[in-house]
Design an enzyme around this catalytic site. Structure first.
Site, PDB file in Angstrom:
ATOM      1  N   SER A 144       0.853  -1.195   0.000  1.00  0.00           N
ATOM      2  CA  SER A 144       0.000   0.000   0.000  1.00  0.00           C
ATOM      3  C   SER A 144       0.883   1.237   0.000  1.00  0.00           C
ATOM      4  O   SER A 144       2.031   1.200   0.474  1.00  0.00           O
ATOM      5  CB  SER A 144      -0.887   0.017   1.257  1.00  0.00           C
ATOM      6  OG  SER A 144      -1.600   1.237   1.376  1.00  0.00           O
ATOM      7  N   TYR A 157      -2.342  -0.143  10.631  1.00  0.00           N
ATOM      8  CA  TYR A 157      -2.409  -0.574   9.230  1.00  0.00           C
ATOM      9  C   TYR A 157      -1.133  -0.187   8.490  1.00  0.00           C
ATOM     10  O   TYR A 157      -0.546  -0.999   7.770  1.00  0.00           O
ATOM     11  CB  TYR A 157      -3.629   0.052   8.554  1.00  0.00           C
ATOM     12  CG  TYR A 157      -3.732  -0.275   7.081  1.00  0.00           C
ATOM     13  CD1 TYR A 157      -4.037  -1.568   6.669  1.00  0.00           C
ATOM     14  CD2 TYR A 157      -3.524   0.692   6.109  1.00  0.00           C
ATOM     15  CE1 TYR A 157      -4.129  -1.880   5.324  1.00  0.00           C
ATOM     16  CE2 TYR A 157      -3.613   0.390   4.754  1.00  0.00           C
ATOM     17  CZ  TYR A 157      -3.914  -0.894   4.368  1.00  0.00           C
ATOM     18  OH  TYR A 157      -3.996  -1.205   3.030  1.00  0.00           O
TER      19      TYR A 157
END
Length: 264
Positions: A144, A157
């Protein structure tokens, strides 16, 4: 279309929806065979029927939660039994929860680490001996932009995706010696059901809706890169430029972008 995939066996985790499903469709269009892993059996079954009917490729499904580590070796052995070999693994299973650090329960932190990092490593560990012995293969890890550019309300995250990138970058150097490619995919926000968990309030989704990536386009980029020596895929390009600037001038970016970052 990717003609290199014809007759090749591609394993995809998290294949029951989002970019996992879209990647499966594009692999099938290219003539590849598919081993699809996910928790949601009914969605895997529907996808298998669709792909097998429309594209006439070989598709097998393997219900598995990648945090059931003791089940992973048996699953990959079954894939080997069914297909004979594995040409590529796409580690796509993952999720996020957007909360400030003090609001995030340890259970949620552990959950993200278990799926995003340890599950990915466990699956990769099963294919590496196979690929090393055969002298070719490809591991693609869906990371990501959050792994390159930390922001508020995504500490756990972001930490998990930083870990994925660290693992991927190290693995790439190791695997190169025996002919195996390793690619990191770093997308920004994608219009999938990821945000039903990550952003329960809907605030972040509303604020960045116009910037969200089409999962079909992300899948197309990934499938196009399969079985090529591609180091990274970064989407969208403007966001990756921001990540590069952040790496060079972190204090400046944190100061100037502080109010924007809290739009989560």
């Amino acid at each position: 279309m990717n003609s290199r995939l014809k007759g090749k066996t591609i394993v995809i985790t998290g294949a029951s929806g989002g970019i996992g499903e879209q990647m499966a469709i594009k692999v099938a269009k290219s003539g590849g065979n598919l081993a699809l892993i996910a928790r949601r059996v009914h969605l895997l079954e529907a996808l298998k029927e669709k792909l097998g009917t429309v594209y006439k490729c070989k598709v097998e499904i393997y219900p598995l939660n990648v945090t059931d580590y003791d089940q992973i070796p048996g699953t990959f052995q079954q894939i080997l039994n069914d297909f004979g070999t594995i040409h590529a693994l796409i580690n796509n299973a993952g999720y996020g929860i957007f909360q400030e650090a003090h609001e995030t329960s340890f259970q949620d932190v552990k959950g993200m680490m278990d799926v995003n990092v340890l599950g990915l490593m466990a699956c990769t560990g099963e294919v590496l001996p196979i690929m090393r012995e055969q002298g070719f293969g490809h591991v693609i890890n869906i990371a990501s932009q959050a792994g390159k550019f930390a922001s508020p309300k995504s500490s756990a995250y972001s930490a998990s995706k930083h870990a994925v990138l660290g693992y991927t970058n190290s693995l790439r150097m190791e695997a190169k010696r025996y002919g195996v490619y390793v690619t990191a995919v770093n997308p920004g926000p994608i219009a999938t059901d990821f945000f039903t968990i990550a952003d329960e309030s809907g605030t972040y989704t509303k604020n960045v809706e116009k910037f969200m990536l089409d999962p079909r386009k992300v899948a197309e980029e990934v499938v196009r890169a399969l079985l090529t020596n591609k180091r990274e895929i970064n989407l969208p390009r403007w966001m990756n430029a921001g990540s590069r600037i952040y790496q060079l001038f972190p204090s400046f970016v944190e100061k100037v972008g502080n109010s924007f970052f809290f739009k989560k």
